[in-house]
Design a protein around this motif. Sequence first.
Motif, PDB file in Angstrom:
ATOM      1  N   LEU A 270      22.710 -49.223  38.576  1.00  0.00           N
ATOM      2  CA  LEU A 270      24.130 -49.388  38.278  1.00  0.00           C
ATOM      3  C   LEU A 270      24.836 -48.037  38.239  1.00  0.00           C
ATOM      4  N   ILE A 271      24.194 -47.042  37.643  1.00  0.00           N
ATOM      5  CA  ILE A 271      24.784 -45.697  37.610  1.00  0.00           C
ATOM      6  C   ILE A 271      24.891 -45.146  39.031  1.00  0.00           C
ATOM      7  N   ASP A 272      23.870 -45.390  39.868  1.00  0.00           N
ATOM      8  CA  ASP A 272      23.945 -44.983  41.279  1.00  0.00           C
ATOM      9  C   ASP A 272      25.175 -45.605  41.940  1.00  0.00           C
ATOM     10  N   GLU A 273      25.389 -46.889  41.673  1.00  0.00           N
ATOM     11  CA  GLU A 273      26.538 -47.581  42.264  1.00  0.00           C
ATOM     12  C   GLU A 273      27.858 -46.994  41.768  1.00  0.00           C
TER      13      GLU A 273
ATOM     14  N   LYS B 285      29.805 -34.710  48.590  1.00  0.00           N
ATOM     15  CA  LYS B 285      28.456 -35.173  48.227  1.00  0.00           C
ATOM     16  C   LYS B 285      27.826 -34.222  47.204  1.00  0.00           C
ATOM     17  N   VAL B 286      27.864 -32.927  47.477  1.00  0.00           N
ATOM     18  CA  VAL B 286      27.270 -31.944  46.558  1.00  0.00           C
ATOM     19  C   VAL B 286      28.045 -31.914  45.243  1.00  0.00           C
ATOM     20  N   GLU B 287      29.372 -31.964  45.332  1.00  0.00           N
ATOM     21  CA  GLU B 287      30.193 -31.941  44.117  1.00  0.00           C
ATOM     22  C   GLU B 287      29.863 -33.136  43.220  1.00  0.00           C
ATOM     23  N   PHE B 288      29.690 -34.309  43.830  1.00  0.00           N
ATOM     24  CA  PHE B 288      29.376 -35.497  43.031  1.00  0.00           C
ATOM     25  C   PHE B 288      27.946 -35.459  42.485  1.00  0.00           C
ATOM     26  N   GLU B 289      27.025 -34.837  43.213  1.00  0.00           N
ATOM     27  CA  GLU B 289      25.670 -34.656  42.673  1.00  0.00           C
ATOM     28  C   GLU B 289      25.716 -33.770  41.432  1.00  0.00           C
ATOM     29  N   LEU B 290      26.503 -32.702  41.494  1.00  0.00           N
ATOM     30  CA  LEU B 290      26.654 -31.816  40.334  1.00  0.00           C
ATOM     31  C   LEU B 290      27.350 -32.538  39.191  1.00  0.00           C
ATOM     32  N   LEU B 291      28.364 -33.318  39.513  1.00  0.00           N
ATOM     33  CA  LEU B 291      29.049 -34.097  38.481  1.00  0.00           C
ATOM     34  C   LEU B 291      28.107 -35.116  37.855  1.00  0.00           C
ATOM     35  N   ARG B 292      27.270 -35.706  38.678  1.00  0.00           N
ATOM     36  CA  ARG B 292      26.332 -36.690  38.141  1.00  0.00           C
ATOM     37  C   ARG B 292      25.396 -36.033  37.129  1.00  0.00           C
TER      38      ARG B 292
ATOM     39  N   GLU C  64      26.140 -37.933  33.815  1.00  0.00           N
ATOM     40  CA  GLU C  64      25.332 -39.157  33.830  1.00  0.00           C
ATOM     41  C   GLU C  64      25.124 -39.735  32.435  1.00  0.00           C
ATOM     42  N   ALA C  65      24.814 -38.898  31.471  1.00  0.00           N
ATOM     43  CA  ALA C  65      24.591 -39.377  30.106  1.00  0.00           C
ATOM     44  C   ALA C  65      25.860 -40.020  29.544  1.00  0.00           C
ATOM     45  N   ALA C  66      27.003 -39.397  29.774  1.00  0.00           N
ATOM     46  CA  ALA C  66      28.267 -39.952  29.272  1.00  0.00           C
ATOM     47  C   ALA C  66      28.601 -41.269  29.973  1.00  0.00           C
ATOM     48  N   VAL C  67      28.339 -41.346  31.271  1.00  0.00           N
ATOM     49  CA  VAL C  67      28.599 -42.576  32.019  1.00  0.00           C
ATOM     50  C   VAL C  67      27.675 -43.693  31.503  1.00  0.00           C
TER      51      VAL C  67
END
Length: 190
Positions: free
Chosen positions: A81-84, A170-177, A181-184
């Motif tokens: 779900l987090i991946d989505e 793509k790289v920016e979102f990987e860094l954001l993830r 990720e914990a907050a999401v």
Amino acid sequence: MSKEAIVERIIADAQAEAAAALADAEARAEAILEEAKRSSAEFAAAEKKRAATAAAETVARSRTVAELDAGKIMLGAKSSLIDEVFASALKKAGELDAATCKKIVLGMLNFAKDGDEITVSARESKIVTKKLVDEVAKKKGIKLTLAGIGDFDGGLIIAKDGEEKNFTYKVEFELLRDELEAAVAKKLFG
């Protein structure tokens, strides 16, 4: 005493001894049998207790394994779900209007240094033009070159002497993830 009386007496004494020996043997056999029954009952009770304990331990282990498996399944579902969520956010970033996209690209271009070459995605090629790159360079007092269109979907890459600053979506979102990720997860799952 007559011979017959002596023989009768010997036979009587032998019968009495045999009867006493038989009674003693029966008493010992009865005691052994009682001990065997008692020992057998104790063994049966101990085995029943051991079997009950083993069954309880097996059930507990099975429950623990089932809980771990359920946890793994739940974790996998949450991870999917987090991946989505992040994939959807990346897709929406690619659908931003031109004005918002330009603000993002200008933020990325703030990291440019003198002599850098800018490679832009096909999507942003209408926004990141030679004119825009020249304006940013002039404002910063540096020299920048628009190198062309890269084979990536969204964002840009700033490069100089083989070193890259990768600002692709793509790289920016990987860094954001990594950062969010914990907050999401907390927001999604409490």
